[in-house]
Each structure stands twice: as C-alpha cells, then as structure tokens.
Scaffold this motif. Structure first.
Motif, PDB file in Angstrom:
ATOM      1  N   ILE A  62       1.127  -0.628  -0.254  1.00 56.67           N
ATOM      2  CA  ILE A  62      -0.178  -0.203   0.537  1.00 56.67           C
ATOM      3  C   ILE A  62       1.004   1.449   0.234  1.00 56.67           C
ATOM      4  O   ILE A  62       0.475   2.186  -0.511  1.00 56.67           O
ATOM      5  CB  ILE A  62      -1.022   0.217   1.168  1.00 56.67           C
ATOM      6  N   LYS A  63       2.319   0.918   0.568  1.00 61.58           N
ATOM      7  CA  LYS A  63       2.539   2.500   0.787  1.00 61.58           C
ATOM      8  C   LYS A  63       3.609   2.515  -0.110  1.00 61.58           C
ATOM      9  O   LYS A  63       3.740   4.084  -0.895  1.00 61.58           O
ATOM     10  CB  LYS A  63       3.590   2.157   1.949  1.00 61.58           C
ATOM     11  N   LEU A  64       3.792   1.406  -1.531  1.00 60.93           N
ATOM     12  CA  LEU A  64       4.236   1.527  -2.557  1.00 60.93           C
ATOM     13  C   LEU A  64       3.585   2.139  -3.638  1.00 60.93           C
ATOM     14  O   LEU A  64       3.882   2.715  -4.643  1.00 60.93           O
ATOM     15  CB  LEU A  64       4.730   0.278  -2.790  1.00 60.93           C
ATOM     16  N   GLU A  65       2.222   1.415  -3.354  1.00 63.50           N
ATOM     17  CA  GLU A  65       1.169   2.249  -4.069  1.00 63.50           C
ATOM     18  C   GLU A  65       1.034   3.632  -4.457  1.00 63.50           C
ATOM     19  O   GLU A  65       1.374   3.972  -5.117  1.00 63.50           O
ATOM     20  CB  GLU A  65      -0.335   1.021  -4.197  1.00 63.50           C
ATOM     21  N   ASN A  66       1.084   3.941  -3.326  1.00 64.68           N
ATOM     22  CA  ASN A  66       0.449   5.498  -2.489  1.00 64.68           C
ATOM     23  C   ASN A  66       2.037   6.495  -2.749  1.00 64.68           C
ATOM     24  O   ASN A  66       1.480   7.653  -3.662  1.00 64.68           O
ATOM     25  CB  ASN A  66       0.609   5.471  -1.438  1.00 64.68           C
ATOM     26  N   LEU A  72       1.692   7.150  -6.669  1.00 67.78           N
ATOM     27  CA  LEU A  72       0.498   7.724  -7.328  1.00 67.78           C
ATOM     28  C   LEU A  72       0.366   8.845  -6.939  1.00 67.78           C
ATOM     29  O   LEU A  72      -0.159   9.836  -7.464  1.00 67.78           O
ATOM     30  CB  LEU A  72      -0.333   7.182  -6.670  1.00 67.78           C
ATOM     31  N   TYR A  73       1.209   9.016  -5.820  1.00 65.67           N
ATOM     32  CA  TYR A  73       1.047  10.730  -5.211  1.00 65.67           C
ATOM     33  C   TYR A  73       2.349  10.732  -5.339  1.00 65.67           C
ATOM     34  O   TYR A  73       2.597  12.448  -5.217  1.00 65.67           O
ATOM     35  CB  TYR A  73       0.811  10.834  -4.444  1.00 65.67           C
ATOM     36  N   GLY A  74       3.371   9.880  -6.021  1.00 66.94           N
ATOM     37  CA  GLY A  74       4.996  11.238  -6.080  1.00 66.94           C
ATOM     38  C   GLY A  74       6.022  11.267  -5.395  1.00 66.94           C
ATOM     39  O   GLY A  74       6.325  12.005  -4.679  1.00 66.94           O
TER      40      GLY A  74
END
Length: 163
Positions: free
Chosen positions: A151-155, A158-160
C-alpha cells in the motif's frame, strides 16, 4: 507504538536471551548422571551438543525480534526490512520446532529402558506447539506488513511522495 514500549520490549528480549543462555549452561551440570563427570564429559555429550546446536535458531529469532522492535521504534515498520525480519523469525521457529521433534523422537527411541521419558516428551510436545504458534504469528504479521509495504509503495507511485 511508543518508543518507551518498544525499548521495554527490546529489554525483555535481552533478558529472555540471558535467562535462556544461563539455563542452557546450568541445567547440564545439575542433571543426575552428570554428578561424577568432568566438564568436558558433560558438555561433549551428543544430546547436549544437539541442544546447543538447536538453540542457534532460537537466538537468531530473538536477535531478529530485537531488530524488528528497533524498526518499529524508528517508525519503519512497513518496510521490506521488517518483512524480511518476520520471515526469518518464521523460518527460525519452524527449524526450532523440527529440532525439538527430532530430540523427542531420539529420546523416545534411545532412552534407557529403566527411565520414563514421558515428562521429556510432554515438554517436547508443548514447546513444539509454542514454536509453531510463533511461526504462525510471524507468518500472519509478515503478511500484514507486506500488505502495508504494498500500500505504501502504491501510494508513493500514485502521489509521487518519497518518504
């Protein structure tokens, strides 16, 4: 989690390791058949040597748990390092459980016919279940932490953000 809580848990782990080491050193000296033996004969017994070798995964798991609480104290719980640490703890617990089962089977097969190994076998069964419970808990936490890392990597993607 508060830093004082993780520091306390790290202290408990250190005390637990010291107590286990003290027990491992002291128990062979107090065993009944060791009364008339010298130190070399006591500690060169194959079963005692096996117990010391089997304790290596236990102490590795304690070190890894100490390290994991350090990650948590530094707010780095959801990192790949904590996932790897939990995986190591899981493997150490499985190896320790297998070593305990092997010790119980050895005593069951090769015990003196005048001795009753029921107490030792009961301790083996109980500690094997504890070891498997630790392995299961580590596997569950590994999965939770891995989901948190994902989840942390995905965020971050997504948000740079890079934190």
């Amino acid at each position: 989690m508060k830093q004082s809580s993780t520091l306390f848990l790290q202290g408990v782990i250190v005390l637990f390791g010291i107590a286990a080491l003290a027990i491992m050193i002291r128990i062979p000296l107090t065993e009944g058949r060791a009364a008339n033996l010298d130190l070399f004969s006591i500690y060169s017994d194959p079963f005692i040597l096996f117990a010391f070798a089997a304790s290596i995964p236990f102490f590795i798991a304690l070190y890894k748990a100490f390290k994991l609480f350090g990650y948590i104290r530094q707010n780095k719980a959801f990192t790949i390092n904590s996932v790897r640490t939990l995986r190591s703890i899981k493997y150490c617990a499985i190896i320790l459980g297998l070593a305990i089962v092997m010790a119980g089977v050895y005593i069951k097969i090769f015990h003196n016919k005048d001795d009753d190994p029921a107490g030792f076998i009961a301790i083996c069964i109980a500690t094997t279940f504890v070891s498997l419970a630790v392995a299961t808990a580590a596997a569950v936490f590994e999965k939770i932490f891995q989901n948190g890392v994902d989840i942390k990597l995905e965020n971050e993607q997504l948000y740079g953000q890079s934190k």
